[in-house]
Design a protein around this motif. Structure first.
Motif, PDB file in Angstrom:
ATOM      1  N   LEU A   1       1.638   1.782  -9.513  1.00 59.01           N
ATOM      2  CA  LEU A   1       2.418   0.946  -8.248  1.00 59.01           C
ATOM      3  C   LEU A   1       3.847   1.286  -8.710  1.00 59.01           C
ATOM      4  O   LEU A   1       4.565   1.159  -7.796  1.00 59.01           O
ATOM      5  N   SER A   2       4.019   1.802  -9.811  1.00 62.82           N
ATOM      6  CA  SER A   2       5.548   2.132 -10.126  1.00 62.82           C
ATOM      7  C   SER A   2       5.867   3.503  -9.199  1.00 62.82           C
ATOM      8  O   SER A   2       7.210   3.157  -8.474  1.00 62.82           O
ATOM      9  N   GLU A   3       4.987   4.233  -8.939  1.00 70.50           N
ATOM     10  CA  GLU A   3       5.282   5.407  -7.813  1.00 70.50           C
ATOM     11  C   GLU A   3       5.254   4.855  -6.414  1.00 70.50           C
ATOM     12  O   GLU A   3       6.313   5.107  -5.598  1.00 70.50           O
ATOM     13  N   LEU A   4       4.802   3.761  -6.121  1.00 72.11           N
ATOM     14  CA  LEU A   4       4.671   3.135  -4.968  1.00 72.11           C
ATOM     15  C   LEU A   4       5.786   2.403  -4.800  1.00 72.11           C
ATOM     16  O   LEU A   4       6.648   2.432  -3.797  1.00 72.11           O
ATOM     17  N   ASP A   5       6.120   1.507  -5.695  1.00 74.59           N
ATOM     18  CA  ASP A   5       7.666   0.883  -5.621  1.00 74.59           C
ATOM     19  C   ASP A   5       8.774   1.921  -5.249  1.00 74.59           C
ATOM     20  O   ASP A   5       9.734   1.708  -4.600  1.00 74.59           O
ATOM     21  N   ARG A   6       8.924   3.212  -6.059  1.00 76.60           N
ATOM     22  CA  ARG A   6       9.668   4.344  -5.661  1.00 76.60           C
ATOM     23  C   ARG A   6       9.565   4.667  -4.303  1.00 76.60           C
ATOM     24  O   ARG A   6      10.663   5.063  -3.582  1.00 76.60           O
ATOM     25  N   ARG A   7       8.443   4.504  -3.658  1.00 77.05           N
ATOM     26  CA  ARG A   7       8.377   4.809  -2.157  1.00 77.05           C
ATOM     27  C   ARG A   7       8.177   3.810  -1.198  1.00 77.05           C
ATOM     28  O   ARG A   7       7.604   4.024  -0.118  1.00 77.05           O
ATOM     29  N   GLN A   8       8.795   2.712  -1.487  1.00 76.03           N
ATOM     30  CA  GLN A   8       8.741   1.549  -0.711  1.00 76.03           C
ATOM     31  C   GLN A   8       9.384   1.945   0.732  1.00 76.03           C
ATOM     32  O   GLN A   8       8.793   1.410   1.671  1.00 76.03           O
TER      33      GLN A   8
ATOM     34  N   ARG B   1      -2.218   7.698   5.538  1.00 76.79           N
ATOM     35  CA  ARG B   1      -2.404   8.944   5.022  1.00 76.79           C
ATOM     36  C   ARG B   1      -1.148   9.733   4.793  1.00 76.79           C
ATOM     37  O   ARG B   1      -1.048  10.524   4.099  1.00 76.79           O
ATOM     38  N   ALA B   2      -0.223   9.221   5.698  1.00 79.29           N
ATOM     39  CA  ALA B   2       0.961  10.083   5.601  1.00 79.29           C
ATOM     40  C   ALA B   2       1.891   9.744   4.195  1.00 79.29           C
ATOM     41  O   ALA B   2       3.055  10.520   3.995  1.00 79.29           O
ATOM     42  N   LEU B   3       1.266   8.623   3.697  1.00 82.01           N
ATOM     43  CA  LEU B   3       2.207   8.593   2.320  1.00 82.01           C
ATOM     44  C   LEU B   3       1.677   9.502   1.475  1.00 82.01           C
ATOM     45  O   LEU B   3       2.413   9.494   0.248  1.00 82.01           O
ATOM     46  N   GLY B   4       0.696  10.356   1.406  1.00 81.04           N
ATOM     47  CA  GLY B   4       0.480  11.348   0.472  1.00 81.04           C
ATOM     48  C   GLY B   4      -0.787  11.008  -0.486  1.00 81.04           C
ATOM     49  O   GLY B   4      -1.228  10.036  -0.524  1.00 81.04           O
ATOM     50  N   GLY B   5      -0.845  12.100  -1.400  1.00 82.75           N
ATOM     51  CA  GLY B   5      -1.889  11.957  -2.493  1.00 82.75           C
ATOM     52  C   GLY B   5      -1.880  10.929  -3.433  1.00 82.75           C
ATOM     53  O   GLY B   5      -2.958  10.688  -4.127  1.00 82.75           O
ATOM     54  N   PHE B   6      -0.750   9.983  -3.621  1.00 80.50           N
ATOM     55  CA  PHE B   6      -0.723   9.061  -4.528  1.00 80.50           C
ATOM     56  C   PHE B   6      -1.559   7.625  -4.058  1.00 80.50           C
ATOM     57  O   PHE B   6      -2.062   7.178  -4.755  1.00 80.50           O
TER      58      PHE B   6
ATOM     59  N   PHE C   1       4.109 -10.871  -4.163  1.00 77.78           N
ATOM     60  CA  PHE C   1       3.796 -12.178  -3.200  1.00 77.78           C
ATOM     61  C   PHE C   1       2.839 -12.997  -3.896  1.00 77.78           C
ATOM     62  O   PHE C   1       1.767 -13.394  -3.282  1.00 77.78           O
ATOM     63  N   GLY C   2       2.910 -13.607  -4.998  1.00 76.00           N
ATOM     64  CA  GLY C   2       2.137 -14.272  -5.815  1.00 76.00           C
ATOM     65  C   GLY C   2       1.002 -13.894  -6.713  1.00 76.00           C
ATOM     66  O   GLY C   2       0.160 -14.633  -7.102  1.00 76.00           O
ATOM     67  N   MET C   3       0.764 -12.558  -6.568  1.00 76.45           N
ATOM     68  CA  MET C   3      -0.347 -11.823  -7.262  1.00 76.45           C
ATOM     69  C   MET C   3       0.254 -10.748  -8.243  1.00 76.45           C
ATOM     70  O   MET C   3       0.381  -9.810  -7.552  1.00 76.45           O
ATOM     71  N   ALA C   4       0.206 -10.958  -9.335  1.00 75.66           N
ATOM     72  CA  ALA C   4       0.401  -9.832 -10.472  1.00 75.66           C
ATOM     73  C   ALA C   4      -0.396  -8.526 -10.158  1.00 75.66           C
ATOM     74  O   ALA C   4      -1.626  -8.654  -9.971  1.00 75.66           O
ATOM     75  N   GLY C   5       0.387  -7.453  -9.988  1.00 78.69           N
ATOM     76  CA  GLY C   5      -0.429  -6.254  -9.905  1.00 78.69           C
ATOM     77  C   GLY C   5      -0.591  -5.828  -8.174  1.00 78.69           C
ATOM     78  O   GLY C   5      -1.573  -4.771  -8.047  1.00 78.69           O
ATOM     79  N   ARG C   6      -0.193  -6.635  -7.403  1.00 77.21           N
ATOM     80  CA  ARG C   6      -0.250  -6.434  -6.048  1.00 77.21           C
ATOM     81  C   ARG C   6       0.974  -6.051  -5.412  1.00 77.21           C
ATOM     82  O   ARG C   6       2.042  -6.412  -5.878  1.00 77.21           O
ATOM     83  N   ARG C   7       0.953  -5.116  -4.201  1.00 75.33           N
ATOM     84  CA  ARG C   7       2.072  -5.099  -3.624  1.00 75.33           C
ATOM     85  C   ARG C   7       1.585  -5.444  -2.142  1.00 75.33           C
ATOM     86  O   ARG C   7       0.638  -4.764  -1.633  1.00 75.33           O
TER      87      ARG C   7
ATOM     88  N   HIS D   1      -2.682  -4.541   1.042  1.00 72.23           N
ATOM     89  CA  HIS D   1      -2.909  -5.168  -0.443  1.00 72.23           C
ATOM     90  C   HIS D   1      -3.170  -3.874  -1.325  1.00 72.23           C
ATOM     91  O   HIS D   1      -4.157  -3.650  -1.416  1.00 72.23           O
ATOM     92  N   PHE D   2      -1.846  -3.466  -1.586  1.00 70.67           N
ATOM     93  CA  PHE D   2      -1.834  -2.356  -2.665  1.00 70.67           C
ATOM     94  C   PHE D   2      -2.356  -2.633  -4.007  1.00 70.67           C
ATOM     95  O   PHE D   2      -1.857  -3.823  -4.572  1.00 70.67           O
ATOM     96  N   PHE D   3      -3.178  -2.039  -4.495  1.00 67.61           N
ATOM     97  CA  PHE D   3      -3.640  -2.103  -5.990  1.00 67.61           C
ATOM     98  C   PHE D   3      -3.540  -0.825  -6.662  1.00 67.61           C
ATOM     99  O   PHE D   3      -3.983   0.491  -6.049  1.00 67.61           O
ATOM    100  N   GLU D   4      -3.351  -0.806  -8.061  1.00 66.05           N
ATOM    101  CA  GLU D   4      -3.405   0.463  -8.750  1.00 66.05           C
ATOM    102  C   GLU D   4      -5.085   0.670  -9.071  1.00 66.05           C
ATOM    103  O   GLU D   4      -5.861  -0.399  -9.270  1.00 66.05           O
ATOM    104  N   THR D   5      -5.245   1.809  -9.170  1.00 68.56           N
ATOM    105  CA  THR D   5      -6.683   2.464  -9.586  1.00 68.56           C
ATOM    106  C   THR D   5      -6.904   1.486 -10.902  1.00 68.56           C
ATOM    107  O   THR D   5      -6.200   1.456 -11.665  1.00 68.56           O
TER     108      THR D   5
END
Length: 181
Positions: free
Chosen positions: A63-70, A28-33, A84-90, A106-110
């Motif tokens: 995911l682009s916002e997550l990538d910026r907040r890596q 939750r510390a990652l914020g509202g995104f 890691f072998g699955m398009a659309g996942r972090r 396993h991060f995914f976009e809504t």
């Protein structure tokens, strides 16, 4: 790419949901995104033996916002592995002080099909104990084939999972439609 790890299956423990809740609180510390975080995988199915690794699925706006907040994810002590072998996942992993993996993200976009897929499989196993028992048998088979290689273990049970996942998605969609979701 994280190296394969030894496959250890242990009986379900009631501590797993509490551990998941603790990790969710940290995320939750990652914020509202981060829109929501789901406890998935075998540790989320009561009574199912599992590798003692908490799988979480954070759903993000983009995911682009997550990538910026890596670096924010890395600051929570998770190691970043990208798709890691699955398009659309972090994919991210967390090890304890002894180097044992204890959590995976396993991060995914809504709106990703993977979100429904993971939730359907989890909920189907929860609602169908006989299928959960069959899955445990399949996991033991895969573990016995590949006890020292978690990647090969995952691959060995993939066909079984895909078959049940197809049933689970039909069940999940029908259940959600009847609930008006």
């Amino acid at each position: 790419m994280p190296p394969p790890i030894r496959v250890e299956l242990i009986p379900y423990t009631a501590a797993w949901p509490a551990m998941a809740a603790e990790f969710i609180g940290q995320l939750r510390a990652l914020g509202g995104f981060v829109l929501e975080v789901h406890h998935i995988g075998s540790t989320s199915v009561p009574g199912l033996s599992a590798k003692p690794i908490i799988d979480l699925m954070p759903v993000v706006v983009r995911l682009s916002e997550l990538d910026r907040r890596q670096q924010d994810v890395v600051a929570l002590n998770f190691e970043w592995h990208g798709e890691f072998g699955m398009a659309g996942r972090r994919y991210c992993t967390l090890n304890d002080s002894d180097g044992r993996r204890i959590a995976q993200l396993h991060f995914f976009e809504t709106g990703s099909m993977h979100v429904a897929r993971h939730l359907a499989f989890r909920d189907y196993l929860r609602a169908h104990p006989e299928t959960a028992r069959a899955y445990e048998k399949e996991k033991r088979r895969a573990r016995d084939l590949h006890p020292a290689d978690s990647h090969a273990y995952t691959e060995a049970k993939d066909a079984w999972i895909r078959q049940i996942e197809a049933k689970a998605l039909i069940w999940y969609r029908a259940r959600n439609q009847s609930r008006g979701v």
